[in-house]
Design a protein around this motif. Structure first.
Motif, PDB file in Angstrom:
ATOM      1  N   GLU A   1     123.100  82.587 105.421  1.00  0.00           N
ATOM      2  CA  GLU A   1     122.174  81.741 104.693  1.00  0.00           C
ATOM      3  C   GLU A   1     120.984  82.621 104.110  1.00  0.00           C
ATOM      4  O   GLU A   1     120.547  82.570 102.918  1.00  0.00           O
ATOM      5  CB  GLU A   1     121.592  80.669 105.417  1.00  0.00           C
ATOM      6  CG  GLU A   1     120.778  79.642 104.726  1.00  0.00           C
ATOM      7  CD  GLU A   1     120.519  78.399 105.365  1.00  0.00           C
ATOM      8  OE1 GLU A   1     119.847  77.584 104.628  1.00  0.00           O
ATOM      9  OE2 GLU A   1     120.737  78.492 106.619  1.00  0.00           O
TER      10      GLU A   1
ATOM     11  N   ARG B   1     119.393  81.883  95.697  1.00  0.00           N
ATOM     12  CA  ARG B   1     120.096  80.425  95.952  1.00  0.00           C
ATOM     13  C   ARG B   1     118.949  79.652  96.716  1.00  0.00           C
ATOM     14  O   ARG B   1     118.685  79.911  97.774  1.00  0.00           O
ATOM     15  CB  ARG B   1     121.317  80.418  96.690  1.00  0.00           C
ATOM     16  CG  ARG B   1     122.359  81.129  96.205  1.00  0.00           C
ATOM     17  CD  ARG B   1     122.818  80.417  94.696  1.00  0.00           C
ATOM     18  NE  ARG B   1     122.836  78.959  94.833  1.00  0.00           N
ATOM     19  CZ  ARG B   1     122.227  78.394  93.732  1.00  0.00           C
ATOM     20  NH1 ARG B   1     121.764  78.918  92.612  1.00  0.00           N
ATOM     21  NH2 ARG B   1     122.138  76.984  93.679  1.00  0.00           N
ATOM     22  N   ARG B   2     118.410  78.716  95.710  1.00  0.00           N
ATOM     23  CA  ARG B   2     117.352  77.925  96.532  1.00  0.00           C
ATOM     24  C   ARG B   2     117.671  76.453  95.999  1.00  0.00           C
ATOM     25  O   ARG B   2     117.566  76.175  94.844  1.00  0.00           O
ATOM     26  CB  ARG B   2     116.106  78.105  96.236  1.00  0.00           C
ATOM     27  CG  ARG B   2     115.542  79.700  96.517  1.00  0.00           C
ATOM     28  CD  ARG B   2     114.164  79.829  96.654  1.00  0.00           C
ATOM     29  NE  ARG B   2     113.891  81.124  97.343  1.00  0.00           N
ATOM     30  CZ  ARG B   2     114.242  82.080  97.744  1.00  0.00           C
ATOM     31  NH1 ARG B   2     115.443  82.110  98.157  1.00  0.00           N
ATOM     32  NH2 ARG B   2     113.496  83.169  98.035  1.00  0.00           N
ATOM     33  N   PRO B   3     118.104  75.486  96.717  1.00  0.00           N
ATOM     34  CA  PRO B   3     118.685  75.567  98.280  1.00  0.00           C
ATOM     35  C   PRO B   3     119.780  76.724  98.593  1.00  0.00           C
ATOM     36  O   PRO B   3     120.562  76.856  97.353  1.00  0.00           O
ATOM     37  CB  PRO B   3     118.955  74.105  98.839  1.00  0.00           C
ATOM     38  CG  PRO B   3     119.409  73.510  97.551  1.00  0.00           C
ATOM     39  CD  PRO B   3     118.511  74.102  96.329  1.00  0.00           C
ATOM     40  N   SER B   4     119.960  76.917  99.491  1.00  0.00           N
ATOM     41  CA  SER B   4     120.889  78.098  99.925  1.00  0.00           C
ATOM     42  C   SER B   4     122.539  77.413  99.639  1.00  0.00           C
ATOM     43  O   SER B   4     123.345  78.159  99.322  1.00  0.00           O
ATOM     44  CB  SER B   4     121.012  78.604 101.197  1.00  0.00           C
ATOM     45  OG  SER B   4     121.111  77.678 102.371  1.00  0.00           O
TER      46      SER B   4
ATOM     47  N   LEU C   1     119.719  83.176 100.104  1.00  0.00           N
ATOM     48  CA  LEU C   1     118.446  82.993  99.753  1.00  0.00           C
ATOM     49  C   LEU C   1     118.035  84.309  98.799  1.00  0.00           C
ATOM     50  O   LEU C   1     117.407  84.274  97.984  1.00  0.00           O
ATOM     51  CB  LEU C   1     117.455  82.646 100.925  1.00  0.00           C
ATOM     52  CG  LEU C   1     117.638  81.382 101.401  1.00  0.00           C
ATOM     53  CD1 LEU C   1     116.853  81.391 102.843  1.00  0.00           C
ATOM     54  CD2 LEU C   1     117.179  80.136 100.467  1.00  0.00           C
TER      55      LEU C   1
END
Length: 102
Positions: A53, A61-64, A57
């Protein structure tokens, strides 16, 4: 990035998910509905899930999750996959990655 790279290597479609994420479930259902050869890693069930995870990030990626790789390329999350689908570009991308048997 090594954990993510190893997990996506030589697989046509990989999705990082969490078992209780409703958007993850939606994207899994969508991709699977085409008969795609989808590999899913549930981060909350992996021994090294927190490390994976964190790597997601770092990749932006946000959210992951959901995080979808097609042909070893990070495509994105739910918004990107749904946009590709609505534009008619998801199935051709899956075919190009040899994730569909059509």
């Amino acid at each position: 990035m090594e954990s993510v790279k190893k997990l996506v290597a030589e697989k046509p479609v990989v999705m990082f998910s969490k078992s209780k994420c409703c958007m993850c479930h939606t994207i899994k259902t969508l991709i699977s509905s085409f008969g795609a050869n989808l590999t899913v890693y549930e981060l909350d069930e992996l021994a090294n899930g927190l490390r994976v995870e964190r790597e997601l990030l770092v990749l932006g990626r946000r959210p992951s999750v959901p995080a979808v790789f097609i042909g070893q390329d990070l495509i994105g999350g739910a918004n990107e996959i749904m946009s590709l689908h609505l534009e008619g570009n998801l199935v051709p991308l899956l075919k190009q990655a040899k994730a569909l048997w059509l």
